[in-house]
Design an enzyme around this catalytic site. Structure first.
Site, PDB file in Angstrom:
ATOM      1  N   TYR A 125       0.086   2.229  -2.554  1.00 17.49           N
ATOM      2  CA  TYR A 125       0.143   3.607  -2.079  1.00 17.49           C
ATOM      3  C   TYR A 125       0.346   3.572  -0.568  1.00 17.49           C
ATOM      4  CZ  TYR A 125      -1.504   8.484  -1.371  1.00 17.49           C
ATOM      5  OH  TYR A 125      -1.626   9.800  -1.022  1.00 17.49           O
ATOM      6  N   THR A 156      -5.091  14.551  -2.399  1.00 18.08           N
ATOM      7  CA  THR A 156      -5.497  15.934  -2.663  1.00 18.08           C
ATOM      8  C   THR A 156      -6.646  16.015  -3.664  1.00 18.08           C
ATOM      9  OG1 THR A 156      -3.691  16.089  -4.267  1.00 18.08           O
ATOM     10  CG2 THR A 156      -3.291  16.997  -2.092  1.00 18.08           C
ATOM     11  N   LYS A 175       3.956   4.180  -4.517  1.00 15.50           N
ATOM     12  CA  LYS A 175       3.917   5.613  -4.233  1.00 15.50           C
ATOM     13  C   LYS A 175       4.159   5.744  -2.744  1.00 15.50           C
ATOM     14  CE  LYS A 175       1.026   9.781  -4.374  1.00 15.50           C
ATOM     15  NZ  LYS A 175       1.283  10.247  -3.011  1.00 15.50           N
TER      16      LYS A 175
END
Length: 303
Positions: free
Chosen positions: A139, A50, A168
Site C-alpha cells: 500500500y 478511510t 494499491k
C-alpha cells in the site's frame, strides 16, 4: 478456499462507530455491506485509511474484519489492511486475516521515520516470509507515510515473493501508476487510489480502484467500470467527470467525518470518528452540504 484479488470497483469502507467514536458499532456493519454489494461494488479494502484502521486497537481491528466478512457472505472480494507501526502487530493481523477468511491483505509502508528503499525492501521481505502462502498488497500512500515504495523495490519483492501479488497506489501520481503497470509482469495486480484517474488507469491496464469516496457514492464508479468493459470510452470519460466532481465535494477521501455524515444522510448508521479526528460542527456540515447538493444537482442525482 479460492481467494480473489481486487478488480473493478474496490472501495475503502468507513468503519461504523458509536456517536463519540470511542468504539466500533459492529451491529451497523451488515446494512453498510449490503448497501455496497447492492450498488455493484466488486471489493472492499477493509480498515484502510478511510476505515480508520491504524487508529483502532488490535482486538477491535480483528473483530471489525470478522464482522465485515460475516456480513459480506462472499459477495465481494475482501482485502484486510494490516498496516501498523509495530512489525509484530502487522504479522499478527496478517495471520488473523488469513485464518478468518479474507481474500488477501495489504500493508502500508512504514510511517513516522523516513526510510531508505533498502529498508522498505527488508520490511516487506519479512512480512512476506511470515505469511508466505497468503496474497499481499503493498500500500503506497506517500502523502501520509512520507515513504514512497519505488518501482524497483516493488519489482524485486514480486520476483522474490509470489504472494506479493499487487500494489494499491494512492500516490496520486498517474505516471507512477503507469510505470508500475508497465514495469511489472501480468502476474502483478495494480489498483489505484486516485479517483480522478480511475477511467484512465483502467484503460491503461490497472485492475481497478480502491476509493474512499467510492464507499459513499459507489454509483458513478460502477458506471465508469461498466462503460470501460463495454468499450464505450466516451461515456466512461463523461461518467469520470461526474465522479471527480462528486469525490471532490466529499473531500476527496480526506474528510472522514463528512463522509460519515453523508452516509448517514443516505440512511446508514455511521456514528462518530476516532480521536484525534473530530466530528464536524453544524456550520461545517451546512457549508459542505450546500456544496455537495449543488454538485449533485449538476450531475443529476438526488441527496
Amino acid at each position: 478456499m479460492v481467494r480473489r484479488l481486487l478488480e473493478g470497483v474496490g472501495v475503502a469502507p468507513l468503519t461504523p462507530m458509536n456517536d463519540d467514536g470511542s468504539c466500533v458499532d459492529y451491529n451497523a456493519i451488515k446494512s453498510y455491506v449490503d448497501f455496497l454489494a447492492e450498488k455493484g461494488v466488486d471489493g472492499m479494502f477493509v480498515l484502510g485509511t478511510t476505515g480508520e484502521g491504524t487508529s483502532l486497537p488490535l482486538a477491535e481491528r480483528k473483530k471489525t474484519l470478522e464482522s465485515f466478512l460475516e456480513a459480506n457472505k462472499g459477495r465481494m472480494t475482501v482485502v484486510s489492511h494490516c498496516g501498523a507501526a509495530v512489525l509484530e502487530d502487522i504479522i499478527e493481523l496478517l495471520k488473523h486475516s488469513k485464518e478468518c477468511g479474507a481474500d488477501a491483505a495489504a500493508v502500508v509502508s512504514p510511517f513516522f521515520f523516513n526510510h531508505k528503499q533498502e529498508e522498505l525492501f527488508s520490511f516487506y521481505d519479512k512480512i512476506a516470509e511470515a505469511v508466505s502462502d497468503f496474497p499481499l498488497y503493498i500500500y503506497n500512500i506517500p502523502s501520509l507515510t512520507k515513504n514512497p515504495v519505488s518501482v524497483d523495490v516493488i519489482a524485486r519483492l514480486h520476483e522474490k515473493h509470489k504472494n506479493i501479488v499487487g500494489l494499491k497506489d494512492s500516490s496520486g501520481d498517474f505516471v507512477n501508476s503507469l510505470t508500475v503497470i508497465q514495469a511489472l509482469p501480468s502476474t502483478f495486480s495494480t489498483v489505484v487510489g486516485c479517483d480522478a484517474a480511475f477511467v484512465s488507469v483502467l484503460i491503461a491496464g490497472a485492475r481497478g480502484c480502491v476509493s474512499g469516496p467510492g464507499a459513499v457514492f459507489p454509483e458513478f464508479f460502477v458506471k465508469v467500470r461498466d462503460a470501460v468493459k463495454d468499450g464505450d470510452f466516451d461515456k466512461a470519460f463523461d461518467y469520470q467527470k461526474a465522479l471527480t466532481k462528486l469525490t471532490m465535494a466529499v473531500g476527496n477521501g480526506a474528510n472522514i467525518p463528512y463522509m460519515k455524515h453523508v452516509l448517514e444522510r443516505r440512511g446508514l448508521k455511521m456514528g462518530g470518528v476516532k480521536t484525534p479526528l473530530k466530528n464536524l460542527t453544524d456550520a461545517d456540515i451546512e457549508l459542505l452540504d450546500n456544496n455537495l447538493v449543488a454538485v449533485m444537482h449538476k450531475i443529476g442525482i438526488d441527496f
